[in-house]
Enzyme design. Structure first.
Site, mmCIF file in Angstrom:
data_model
loop_
_atom_site.group_PDB
_atom_site.id
_atom_site.type_symbol
_atom_site.label_atom_id
_atom_site.label_comp_id
_atom_site.label_asym_id
_atom_site.label_seq_id
_atom_site.Cartn_x
_atom_site.Cartn_y
_atom_site.Cartn_z
ATOM 1 C CG ASP A 40 -5.422 7.793 6.362
ATOM 2 O OD1 ASP A 40 -4.812 6.835 6.670
ATOM 3 O OD2 ASP A 40 -4.936 8.502 5.378
ATOM 4 C CG ASP A 42 0.996 8.015 5.619
ATOM 5 O OD1 ASP A 42 2.034 8.624 6.156
ATOM 6 O OD2 ASP A 42 1.056 6.827 5.134
ATOM 7 C CB SER A 191 9.118 1.480 -9.090
ATOM 8 O OG SER A 191 9.490 0.717 -10.215
ATOM 9 C CB ILE A 192 5.132 4.502 -6.681
ATOM 10 C CG1 ILE A 192 5.746 5.292 -7.622
ATOM 11 C CG2 ILE A 192 4.539 5.282 -5.396
ATOM 12 C CD1 ILE A 192 6.483 6.538 -7.091
ATOM 13 N NE ARG A 193 4.341 -3.222 -4.338
ATOM 14 C CZ ARG A 193 4.297 -4.206 -5.718
ATOM 15 N NH1 ARG A 193 3.055 -4.384 -6.002
ATOM 16 N NH2 ARG A 193 5.317 -4.732 -6.023
ATOM 17 C CG ASP A 194 8.582 -2.514 -4.754
ATOM 18 O OD1 ASP A 194 7.591 -3.057 -4.248
ATOM 19 O OD2 ASP A 194 9.002 -3.240 -5.995
#
Length: 482
Positions: A40, A42, A191-194
């Site tokens: 992976d 991150d 919001s975290i996704r954005d």
């Protein structure tokens, strides 16, 4: 007994410390059998400083205000890196953050509404005890879906998400603002996704780059094939890998797949691969071969296996997300799996301290005394037993505070392994704090899991002489791996 523990047991345990840079095994595995290494991106190839979580929290908080019209007053909340730990469950409908053990029991004293702990009596009343039924637990991938009311936060990036949820809950509760917890959960999640989608420049937060570079070079020098499967976009990965390895980073990998949409990548047979050109443009060509030096988007594992022929136990894949990265690979495809658990290093360092060892040794001794002495019913004995129970409760709280004041260790509750550890044990053949731990082992090394005794295999307290009765199973189980 307490002075005896300090003079005899503690020095003995401290002479055999745990190594924070070791690799720990749940399942026997020899690196000599591994021909292909997968990663992976991150928190596997790339590690970030804690300042990145502050940035994510602040950016998502501002999105709530600017785009979702949340009260501007929530800007007063700053990110607290010491509030949450990974692996916690969140009751979406009740807006409660909590720690659950391997048997689906809530650890009382770790249930938070906003930033405040919920009294045990209230928790027991809400859940009709402290057990969470299977149908209410998070689904296979830790998500809240259909009848599952719990969400489990398994991603390291979820730490700022949990903290933001708790802060906004706290603001609404303190100001008696009526709100729908389900909407709050979704808005914070979006919001975290954005924040991730809008491409905040993470490169300046990358750390341990030279260690990742050394691991990849070691594998390349031994002729191992390597591939990368990540959910991150091409431009994001390219900038990070250029920083870590250099502009020719793709030459190290036989296959590079971005925006894979794991875990769907491992299950959905319908999505074909698309080639990404140097400018990041998606091409429409049909993919007949996965070529070295190219970047591909989406696709699926079944097509990947068909095009590469990399099957079964000769493949070892590393990731930090136990569900999205590892579960399907080990259960459905027979790959070997390695979990990257950055928290492991700091927890082991705590476990190696004299204060922790003293506390745990005495706590285990108290537990043994309670088990042995409970048969005595006379008033004096019962009074001593109640004093021991109180001391045991206080010491458990002290033990929790060694790791995290709110939720304790990532791996243990007061009595049992956490739900997180249960899944880690099931889906990861080996686990370690970072990929750099591989530098400590030759590539023909065999990892052997330690045979820890089952409960019915442990000698009974009454069968041992007094000195031998002060057994310390937790410390003995963990100190074995050096």
């Amino acid at each position: 007994p307490r002075s005896w523990i300090g003079q005899i047991l503690v020095p003995s345990i401290m002479s055999n410390m745990l190594n924070p840079d070791a690799i720990f095994s749940n399942n026997e595995m020899s690196l000599s059998d591994i021909e292909v290494y997968g990663f992976d991106y991150d928190y596997t190839l790339v590690f970030y400083s804690k300042h990145l979580h502050t940035l994510i929290f602040s950016a998502a908080r501002d999105l709530l205000v600017n785009e979702h019209r949340y009260p501007a007053e929530i800007r007063k909340y700053d990110y607290d890196p010491n509030f949450a730990i990974r692996g916690l469950h969140y009751d979406v409908h009740r807006a409660l953050l909590m720690k659950i053990d391997a048997f689906h029991y809530i650890q009382l004293g770790t249930v938070y509404r906003g930033l405040s702990v919920v009294p045990d009596e209230e928790v027991i009343a809400m859940y009709d005890g402290s057990h969470v039924p299977l149908e209410q637990m998070s689904d296979f991938y830790g998500k809240s879906s259909q009848g599952n009311t719990m969400k489990q936060f398994m991603d390291i990036f979820s730490l700022p998400e949990m903290t933001l949820l708790s802060c906004v809950n706290e603001h609404f509760l303190k100001n008696n603002i009526d709100y729908e917890p389900v909407h709050l959960y979704k808005d914070v999640k979006d919001s975290i996704r954005d924040v991730h989608i809008k491409g905040i420049m993470y490169r300046k937060y990358i750390c341990y780059a030279e260690q990742t570079r050394a691991v990849l070079a070691k594998l390349a020098d031994h002729g191992k094939k390597m591939f990368l499967i990540t959910n991150s976009p091409s431009s994001f990965v390219d900038k990070g890998m250029r920083f870590i390895v250099g502009k020719d980073w793709r030459d190290l990998f036989d296959v590079v797949i971005v925006q894979a949409d794991k875990p769907n990548f491992f299950n959905d047979k319908r999505r074909p691969f698309r080639k990404v050109n140097e400018r990041g443009v998606l091409l429409w060509d049909k993919i007949h071969k996965l070529q070295k030096g190219q970047i591909y988007k989406q696709g699926n594992l079944y097509e990947f296996l068909k095009l590469t022929g990399w099957r079964g136990s000769k493949v070892l894949y590393f990731g930090d997300h136990i569900y999205s990265d590892l579960a399907d690979l080990t259960l459905k495809h027979g790959w070997r799996t390695g979990a990257i658990i950055p928290e492991l290093r700091s927890e082991i360092k705590i476990m190696n301290t004299e204060r922790y060892i003293q506390t745990m040794t005495w706590l285990q001794t108290l537990t043994g005394l309670l088990e042995h002495m409970q048969v005595h019913r006379d008033p004096d004995s019962q009074m001593i037993l109640e004093e021991w129970k109180k001391e045991r409760k206080d010491m458990r709280e002290m033990n929790r505070n060694f790791f995290n004041a709110q939720f304790g260790s990532l791996f243990r509750t007061d009595e049992n392994p956490t739900y997180f550890l249960r899944r880690l044990s099931r889906f990861a053949d080996i686990y370690m704090a970072s990929l750099s731990c591989l530098l400590n082992y030759e590539l023909d090394y065999t990892f052997y899991p330690r045979r820890t005794p089952l409960q019915h295999e442990l000698p009974a307290w009454s069968d041992q002489p007094c000195a031998g009765a002060f057994r310390v199973p937790f410390l003995q189980e963990t100190v074995q791996i050096k």
